[in-house]
Write a protein that holds these residues in place. Structure first.
Motif, mmCIF file in Angstrom:
data_model
loop_
_atom_site.group_PDB
_atom_site.id
_atom_site.type_symbol
_atom_site.label_atom_id
_atom_site.label_comp_id
_atom_site.label_asym_id
_atom_site.label_seq_id
_atom_site.Cartn_x
_atom_site.Cartn_y
_atom_site.Cartn_z
ATOM 1 N N ILE A 1 -1.557 3.547 2.309
ATOM 2 C CA ILE A 1 -2.150 2.552 1.417
ATOM 3 C C ILE A 1 -2.872 3.282 0.279
ATOM 4 O O ILE A 1 -3.615 4.236 0.525
ATOM 5 C CB ILE A 1 -3.169 1.648 2.155
ATOM 6 N N GLU B 1 3.099 2.356 1.235
ATOM 7 C CA GLU B 1 3.603 1.061 1.687
ATOM 8 C C GLU B 1 2.945 -0.048 0.859
ATOM 9 O O GLU B 1 3.581 -1.003 0.470
ATOM 10 C CB GLU B 1 3.167 0.841 3.148
ATOM 11 N N LEU B 2 1.655 0.120 0.640
ATOM 12 C CA LEU B 2 0.878 -0.885 -0.079
ATOM 13 C C LEU B 2 0.092 -0.239 -1.218
ATOM 14 O O LEU B 2 -0.606 0.758 -1.012
ATOM 15 C CB LEU B 2 -0.106 -1.572 0.892
ATOM 16 N N ALA C 1 6.925 1.539 -3.558
ATOM 17 C CA ALA C 1 5.932 0.853 -2.730
ATOM 18 C C ALA C 1 6.557 -0.422 -2.174
ATOM 19 O O ALA C 1 7.278 -1.121 -2.872
ATOM 20 C CB ALA C 1 4.692 0.518 -3.552
ATOM 21 N N LYS C 2 6.232 -0.717 -0.907
ATOM 22 C CA LYS C 2 6.798 -1.916 -0.306
ATOM 23 C C LYS C 2 6.129 -3.162 -0.902
ATOM 24 O O LYS C 2 6.803 -4.091 -1.332
ATOM 25 C CB LYS C 2 6.578 -1.857 1.209
#
Ligand SMILES: Cc1cc2nc3c(=O)[nH]c(=O)nc-3n(C[C@H](O)[C@H](O)[C@H](O)COP(=O)(O)OP(=O)(O)OC[C@H]3O[C@@H](n4cnc5c(N)ncnc54)[C@H](O)[C@@H]3O)c2cc1C
Ligand SMILES: Nc1ncnc2c1ncn2[C@@H]1O[C@H](COP(=O)(O)O)[C@@H](O)[C@H]1O
Lengths: 265, 330
Positions: free
Chosen positions: B211, B267-268, B287-288
């Protein structure tokens, strides 16, 4: 006497930089509405010179290449305490990349006479290549230390400086004359004072054009630049935004829920 | 005119005999460019006792490695490195030289380029060959993407940050030639490194963080900035920033994300009080989920994220932190 040259660049005010757009036809920056200011890191470069002048018998030249309105930032350097201001301004200098900029500045430094120290900012806020300082050093055949965060020892011609690393530092020993590019950690730039502004009004700014430097027009500006802009393309967004609505509490709760649901929190 | 193209070079970097990630990534890209030009991908590497550590370069795509190895080369020593690299480039006439935007690369690249009297493009985010086989060096600028070329002078030189190009799939069967380079051991009388000190950072490293919370100048002041840092803490996230935040002195240069800073692929990603300027946004890849918090509904950042909150971050962030803490405490 210690001869110091500080290279200072007039840049579009970084606070308003979002107003700068690219002209889709000429592919040049349309920065007309944005006022020019002294590049932030060049204030640290000026401060480094001024602090040396407080310790030693030193003569400071503020040197800038830019359009005629860049005169204001040279005058600002005079008001801060520079002894001399030189503005390199000529149509032929326009459109220079880092290489041609460094070449032109180095030629001017040679004309100024034997220097002991050249200070540059680590980067300019608009070009931001970080190349101009090291390339000036190359043209002058001088050693260079980039990203100086502390001058540890400056008595005599052999200096010790700390250059910043991502986490840590390099301690360098360098023989003057030399070029240094400085970081904001090096010092806290002083504010302009009224008496300085008054004194600066009496100092004159030297203007050098292409003939004063004795260079040919294909060695400077756009023509002297190895790199050019070939294309401008626009970027497209790949994401469709969902704007969360409601009260502040609701928005925060929704956001957290979305993040938990996506498995990222 | 000589027939064929000169090699594509990477000036690689090692630390404690380990090849840096960015050098391997660039070697992978050099191999692709070399294939396009029908030439070889070659790496220049200086260090001490490196002979047994060059394999990853071959596995990443190098055809040849020019290896300078002596005790004086263990650390980057500007004057010897530059002199030797310039001499090598003059001898082998590479078509292209790629260099990582590391502390060493950012100093070495302009010194080598100026001595070779050629151009150099800073902090590229993509490199492709154009229809004339000239290297298009792409950089984000003012809402678009600029292609910079160096049409006449050779080599064409560029610096690229870690993470711009993915790590190539290593091919352990690939091998190549090691060409020893003799580099003088004497240090320059005018410049030498007395000491290199590495400190161990206590923050979560940005590059590997799951993150990332990034703050912009919209934070307003050091207090506003501290709230954003608290949000990062609450999420166990790495804290990044935009350039004006560094200029304000709220966060160190090391935490700047973007074209001339660090590349992240969390990811975030949560961007707070920042406008979504390209030079920053290109630093976030793959980034997801992306989130923006900005008080201006028209901010371009909202075109680039999945979830947007239009609000004053100084009011909203503390509320969000409360919610996160409540959630974490069950
Ligand atoms: C060659 C070059 C390289 C560069 N490299 C980088 C780089 O690597 N990384 C980088 O980050 N920048 C880089 N920059 C700078 C970049 O162009 C932008 O200037 C920068 O990213 C903008 O930062 P920002 O979004 O924080 O500031 P701004 O663009 O000023 O945006 C601030 C935002 O905060 C919002 N805001 C204000 N108050 C509040 C509030 N109370 N609550 C919520 N939102 C608020 C505003 O609506 C605005 O959208 C580079 C520039 C150049 C020329
Ligand atoms: N046109 C210019 N005139 C004077 N100094 C400059 C100019 N361009 C760059 N510099 C100097 O070089 C430094 C680095 O700029 P850059 O290479 O553009 O990031 C700046 O901080 C200045 O000290």
């Amino acid at each position: 006497m210690m001869n110091i040259v500080v290279c200072v660049k007039a840049v579009p005010d970084p606070q308003q930089a979002c107003n700068i757009k690219i002209d889709p036809v000429t592919k040049t920056l349309m920065r007309c509405e944005v006022p020019l200011v002294l590049n932030p890191l060049d204030k640290n470069a000026m401060e480094a010179a001024l602090e040396l002048k407080e310790q030693f018998d030193a003569y400071i030249t503020a040197l800038s290449m830019g359009p005629p309105d860049a005169e204001a930032i040279v005058r600002e350097c005079l008001a801060l305490g520079a002894d001399q201001g030189i503005l390199l301004s000529h149509r032929a200098f326009a459109g220079a990349d880092a290489y041609a900029t460094a070449y032109t500045l180095a030629t001017a430094i040679t004309k100024i006479g034997p220097v002991d120290v050249v200070f540059c900012g680590m980067a300019s806020s608009d070009g931001s290549t970080e190349w101009v300082g090291p390339e000036i050093a190359t043209f002058l055949d001088l050693p260079v230390v980039t990203m100086v965060e502390e001058i540890v020892e400056c008595q005599g011609p052999q200096w010790k400086v700390k250059a910043s690393l991502a986490h840590g530092y390099r301690l360098m020993q360098v023989q003057l004359p030399a070029v240094f590019t400085v970081t904001r950690e090096l010092n806290t730039p002083r504010a302009l004072v009224f008496s300085g502004i008054i004194k600066a009004r009496k100092k004159s700014i030297v203007r050098w054009g292409i003939d004063d430097l004795g260079v040919t027009s294909d060695a400077v500006g756009l023509k002297g630049s190895p790199t050019i802009v070939s294309k401008l393309s626009t970027t497209e967004s790949k994401r469709a935004v969902e704007i969360l609505t409601g009260t502040r509490e609701e928005k925060a709760a929704q956001l957290l829920q979305k993040l938990v649901d996506s498995g990222v929190v | 005119m000589k027939d064929g193209y000169g090699p594509v070079w990477v000036i690689a970097e090692q630390k404690d005999c380990r090849i840096r990630t960015v050098s391997l990534q660039l070697t992978g890209q050099a191999q692709k460019l070399a294939a396009g030009l029908n030439t070889t991908a070659e790496v220049v590497l200086f260090g001490n006792l490196m002979e047994h550590h060059v394999r990853p370069l071959f596995a990443a795509g190098a055809d040849r490695v020019f290896l300078g190895s002596n005790p004086q080369l263990a650390f980057y020593e500007p004057e010897i490195y530059v002199q030797a690299m310039v001499r090598l480039a003059q001898e082998h006439e590479p078509e292209i030289i790629l260099i990582g935007s590391t502390t060493m690369g950012r100093e070495l690249a302009p010194l080598v380029a100026a001595r070779l009297q050629t151009g150099l493009t800073a902090h590229c985010i993509d490199l492709v060959l154009d229809e004339n086989n000239i290297l298009e060096q792409r950089i984000p600028a003012y809402g678009g993407l600029l292609s910079i070329i160096c049409p006449q002078k050779r080599p064409q030189m560029a610096t690229i940050a870690k993470g711009v190009f993915a790590m190539p799939d290593p091919n352990p069967d690939r091998s190549g030639e090691i060409i020893p380079v003799s580099v003088p051991e004497n240090v320059s009388p005018r410049l030498q490194t007395l000491e290199v000190v590495h400190q161990i950072p206590d923050e979560i490293p940005l590059e590997s963080a799951a993150i990332v919370v990034a703050g912009g100048v919209g934070a307003g002041d050091p207090d506003g900035w501290r709230q954003i840092a608290d949000l990062a803490d609450a999420l166990n996230a790495a804290l990044g920033c935009t350039r004006p935040v560094v200029d304000e002195g709220w966060a160190p240069l090391e935490s700047m994300i973007g074209q001339s800073g660090r590349m992240v692929s969390p990811e975030l990603y949560i961007g707070v009080g920042l406008s979504g300027e390209q030079q920053h946004m290109v630093g976030i890849t793959g980034a997801k989920v992306m989130v923006a918090i900005n008080n201006d509904a028209k901010s371009p950042v909202f075109d680039q994220v999945d979830y947007g909150v239009v609000d004053d971050c100084r009011e909203f962030v503390p509320v969000l932190i409360e919610k996160i803490k409540a959630y974490q405490n069950g």
